[in-house]
Design a protein around this motif. Structure first.
Motif, PDB file in Angstrom:
ATOM      1  N   ARG A  98       0.834  -1.218   0.000  1.00  0.00           N
ATOM      2  CA  ARG A  98       0.000   0.000   0.000  1.00  0.00           C
ATOM      3  C   ARG A  98       0.863   1.260   0.000  1.00  0.00           C
ATOM      4  NH1 ARG A  98      -4.667  -2.198  -0.835  1.00  0.00           N
ATOM      5  NH2 ARG A  98      -5.556  -3.573   0.715  1.00  0.00           N
ATOM      6  N   PHE A  99       1.960   1.207   0.754  1.00  0.00           N
ATOM      7  CA  PHE A  99       2.863   2.360   0.811  1.00  0.00           C
ATOM      8  C   PHE A  99       3.457   2.652  -0.556  1.00  0.00           C
ATOM      9  CE2 PHE A  99       7.195   4.012   1.233  1.00  0.00           C
ATOM     10  CZ  PHE A  99       6.924   5.210   1.850  1.00  0.00           C
ATOM     11  N   VAL A 100       3.937   1.619  -1.242  1.00  0.00           N
ATOM     12  CA  VAL A 100       4.556   1.824  -2.555  1.00  0.00           C
ATOM     13  C   VAL A 100       3.536   2.386  -3.542  1.00  0.00           C
ATOM     14  CG1 VAL A 100       5.606   0.651  -4.541  1.00  0.00           C
ATOM     15  CG2 VAL A 100       6.398   0.149  -2.218  1.00  0.00           C
ATOM     16  N   TRP A 101       2.346   1.811  -3.596  1.00  0.00           N
ATOM     17  CA  TRP A 101       1.323   2.315  -4.516  1.00  0.00           C
ATOM     18  C   TRP A 101       0.982   3.771  -4.216  1.00  0.00           C
ATOM     19  CZ3 TRP A 101      -0.293   0.795  -9.031  1.00  0.00           C
ATOM     20  CH2 TRP A 101      -0.136  -0.540  -9.397  1.00  0.00           C
ATOM     21  N   THR A 102       0.813   4.088  -2.961  1.00  0.00           N
ATOM     22  CA  THR A 102       0.438   5.453  -2.571  1.00  0.00           C
ATOM     23  C   THR A 102       1.546   6.445  -2.895  1.00  0.00           C
ATOM     24  OG1 THR A 102      -0.961   4.596  -0.795  1.00  0.00           O
ATOM     25  CG2 THR A 102      -0.265   6.903  -0.624  1.00  0.00           C
ATOM     26  N   THR A 103       2.764   6.129  -2.522  1.00  0.00           N
ATOM     27  CA  THR A 103       3.852   7.088  -2.713  1.00  0.00           C
ATOM     28  C   THR A 103       4.272   7.228  -4.172  1.00  0.00           C
ATOM     29  OG1 THR A 103       5.438   5.377  -2.061  1.00  0.00           O
ATOM     30  CG2 THR A 103       4.733   6.932  -0.356  1.00  0.00           C
ATOM     31  N   VAL A 104       4.192   6.161  -4.939  1.00  0.00           N
ATOM     32  CA  VAL A 104       4.485   6.285  -6.366  1.00  0.00           C
ATOM     33  C   VAL A 104       3.417   7.163  -7.029  1.00  0.00           C
ATOM     34  CG1 VAL A 104       4.589   5.008  -8.551  1.00  0.00           C
ATOM     35  CG2 VAL A 104       5.874   4.198  -6.567  1.00  0.00           C
ATOM     36  N   SER A 105       2.174   6.982  -6.627  1.00  0.00           N
ATOM     37  CA  SER A 105       1.095   7.833  -7.162  1.00  0.00           C
ATOM     38  C   SER A 105       1.302   9.293  -6.775  1.00  0.00           C
ATOM     39  CB  SER A 105      -0.264   7.362  -6.646  1.00  0.00           C
ATOM     40  OG  SER A 105      -0.519   6.053  -7.072  1.00  0.00           O
ATOM     41  N   LEU A 106       1.654   9.539  -5.523  1.00  0.00           N
ATOM     42  CA  LEU A 106       1.895  10.920  -5.082  1.00  0.00           C
ATOM     43  C   LEU A 106       3.106  11.531  -5.785  1.00  0.00           C
ATOM     44  CD1 LEU A 106       1.158  10.567  -1.250  1.00  0.00           C
ATOM     45  CD2 LEU A 106      -0.231  11.761  -2.973  1.00  0.00           C
ATOM     46  N   THR A 107       4.122  10.719  -6.036  1.00  0.00           N
ATOM     47  CA  THR A 107       5.298  11.209  -6.775  1.00  0.00           C
ATOM     48  C   THR A 107       4.900  11.593  -8.190  1.00  0.00           C
ATOM     49  OG1 THR A 107       6.783   9.844  -5.434  1.00  0.00           O
ATOM     50  CG2 THR A 107       7.631  10.643  -7.547  1.00  0.00           C
ATOM     51  N   ALA A 108       4.100  10.775  -8.828  1.00  0.00           N
ATOM     52  CA  ALA A 108       3.639  11.090 -10.192  1.00  0.00           C
ATOM     53  C   ALA A 108       2.836  12.394 -10.201  1.00  0.00           C
ATOM     54  CB  ALA A 108       2.800   9.948 -10.739  1.00  0.00           C
ATOM     55  N   ILE A 109       1.985  12.573  -9.219  1.00  0.00           N
ATOM     56  CA  ILE A 109       1.210  13.821  -9.124  1.00  0.00           C
ATOM     57  C   ILE A 109       2.135  15.016  -8.893  1.00  0.00           C
ATOM     58  CG2 ILE A 109      -0.477  15.063  -7.696  1.00  0.00           C
ATOM     59  CD1 ILE A 109      -1.845  12.279  -7.281  1.00  0.00           C
ATOM     60  N   LEU A 128      11.897  18.322 -12.409  1.00  0.00           N
ATOM     61  CA  LEU A 128      11.349  16.964 -12.534  1.00  0.00           C
ATOM     62  C   LEU A 128      12.316  15.939 -11.932  1.00  0.00           C
ATOM     63  CD1 LEU A 128       9.854  17.119 -16.136  1.00  0.00           C
ATOM     64  CD2 LEU A 128       8.581  17.021 -13.976  1.00  0.00           C
ATOM     65  N   GLY A 129      13.573  16.082 -12.269  1.00  0.00           N
ATOM     66  CA  GLY A 129      14.586  15.183 -11.699  1.00  0.00           C
ATOM     67  C   GLY A 129      14.696  15.314 -10.195  1.00  0.00           C
ATOM     68  N   LEU A 130      14.587  16.552  -9.708  1.00  0.00           N
ATOM     69  CA  LEU A 130      14.700  16.781  -8.266  1.00  0.00           C
ATOM     70  C   LEU A 130      13.484  16.263  -7.501  1.00  0.00           C
ATOM     71  CD1 LEU A 130      16.378  20.290  -8.236  1.00  0.00           C
ATOM     72  CD2 LEU A 130      17.404  18.090  -7.629  1.00  0.00           C
ATOM     73  N   HIS A 131      12.376  16.036  -8.170  1.00  0.00           N
ATOM     74  CA  HIS A 131      11.250  15.379  -7.522  1.00  0.00           C
ATOM     75  C   HIS A 131      11.511  13.874  -7.398  1.00  0.00           C
ATOM     76  CE1 HIS A 131       8.943  19.058  -8.110  1.00  0.00           C
ATOM     77  NE2 HIS A 131       8.047  18.548  -7.282  1.00  0.00           N
ATOM     78  N   LEU A 132      12.264  13.345  -8.339  1.00  0.00           N
ATOM     79  CA  LEU A 132      12.526  11.903  -8.343  1.00  0.00           C
ATOM     80  C   LEU A 132      13.657  11.496  -7.399  1.00  0.00           C
ATOM     81  CD1 LEU A 132      12.115  11.255 -12.168  1.00  0.00           C
ATOM     82  CD2 LEU A 132      10.431  10.900 -10.343  1.00  0.00           C
ATOM     83  N   VAL A 133      14.582  12.429  -7.120  1.00  0.00           N
ATOM     84  CA  VAL A 133      15.720  12.093  -6.252  1.00  0.00           C
ATOM     85  C   VAL A 133      15.257  11.649  -4.856  1.00  0.00           C
ATOM     86  CG1 VAL A 133      17.763  13.031  -5.084  1.00  0.00           C
ATOM     87  CG2 VAL A 133      17.423  13.447  -7.518  1.00  0.00           C
ATOM     88  N   PRO A 134      14.476  12.450  -4.143  1.00  0.00           N
ATOM     89  CA  PRO A 134      14.067  11.985  -2.807  1.00  0.00           C
ATOM     90  C   PRO A 134      13.140  10.767  -2.865  1.00  0.00           C
ATOM     91  CG  PRO A 134      12.980  14.056  -3.338  1.00  0.00           C
ATOM     92  CD  PRO A 134      13.990  13.795  -4.415  1.00  0.00           C
ATOM     93  N   THR A 136      13.466   8.281  -4.884  1.00  0.00           N
ATOM     94  CA  THR A 136      14.320   7.096  -5.020  1.00  0.00           C
ATOM     95  C   THR A 136      15.057   6.766  -3.723  1.00  0.00           C
ATOM     96  OG1 THR A 136      16.175   8.372  -5.900  1.00  0.00           O
ATOM     97  CG2 THR A 136      14.658   7.408  -7.496  1.00  0.00           C
ATOM     98  N   VAL A 137      15.147   7.725  -2.827  1.00  0.00           N
ATOM     99  CA  VAL A 137      15.744   7.460  -1.511  1.00  0.00           C
ATOM    100  C   VAL A 137      14.670   6.946  -0.550  1.00  0.00           C
ATOM    101  CG1 VAL A 137      16.868   8.499   0.501  1.00  0.00           C
ATOM    102  CG2 VAL A 137      17.578   9.178  -1.800  1.00  0.00           C
ATOM    103  N   MET A 138      13.563   7.663  -0.460  1.00  0.00           N
ATOM    104  CA  MET A 138      12.557   7.380   0.568  1.00  0.00           C
ATOM    105  C   MET A 138      11.728   6.126   0.291  1.00  0.00           C
ATOM    106  SD  MET A 138      13.035   9.716   2.838  1.00  0.00           S
ATOM    107  CE  MET A 138      11.636   9.380   3.886  1.00  0.00           C
ATOM    108  N   ILE A 139      11.208   5.992  -0.912  1.00  0.00           N
ATOM    109  CA  ILE A 139      10.253   4.906  -1.184  1.00  0.00           C
ATOM    110  C   ILE A 139      10.888   3.521  -0.982  1.00  0.00           C
ATOM    111  CG2 ILE A 139       8.757   3.825  -2.908  1.00  0.00           C
ATOM    112  CD1 ILE A 139       8.189   6.705  -3.971  1.00  0.00           C
TER     113      ILE A 139
END
Length: 151
Positions: A98-109, A128-134, A136-139
């Motif tokens: 559930r965490f992965v689905w939720t956070t990947v969705s929030l990252t996409a948004i 866009l890249g700077l949204h993906l950096v954290p 890739t660390v947190m999720i």
């Protein structure tokens, strides 16, 4: 007269509370360390982008995003992600999934605002890249921690 019949005195926390408290604290600790790592990685990536010429100027106000701003925003949303992970650990039968689905969705948004900002191509791409950096660390860190707590 009222009389109360107490059968005993509680001397410690209920076993259910202890059972849930330790994993929640461990997950919060993992989240804190991952937050610091995400803040450092994002700020470093923003500094590198700035060093190669990205100005981080947002056209609406003509203001430039300062480097500490990246750390603050990353820290805030990383803490939000940790709170989401703790909530799933506490109340979900499948917290990691559930965490992965939720956070990947929030990252996409979260990728939508940079695209709508009207900034130049270099700034938009860097944001866009700077949204993906954290992300890739947190999720992965929190998902892995959730899996080890429930298996």
């Amino acid at each position: 007269m009222n009389s109360m019949n107490d059968s005993g005195v509680v001397t410690g926390p209920a076993s259910g509370q202890t059972r849930h408290t330790r994993p929640l604290r461990r997950l919060a600790g993992t989240g804190f360390i991952a937050t610091l790592a995400a803040m450092a990685a994002t700020t470093l990536a923003a500094a590198l982008a700035q060093a190669v010429g990205v100005d981080f100027e947002i056209p609406d106000g003509g203001e430039t995003i300062p480097l500490p701003g990246f750390a603050v925003v990353t820290g805030f949303f990383s803490v939000v992600g940790t709170v989401i992970a703790v909530a799933f650990l506490r109340w979900s039968a499948r917290p990691a999934e559930r965490f992965v689905w939720t956070t990947v969705s929030l990252t996409a948004i979260s990728l939508v605002p940079p695209l709508l900002s009207g900034a130049n191509t270099a700034t938009t791409t860097a944001l866009l890249g700077l949204h993906l950096v954290p992300a890739t660390v947190m999720i992965p860190t929190l998902a892995r921690s959730l899996r080890t707590r429930t298996d």
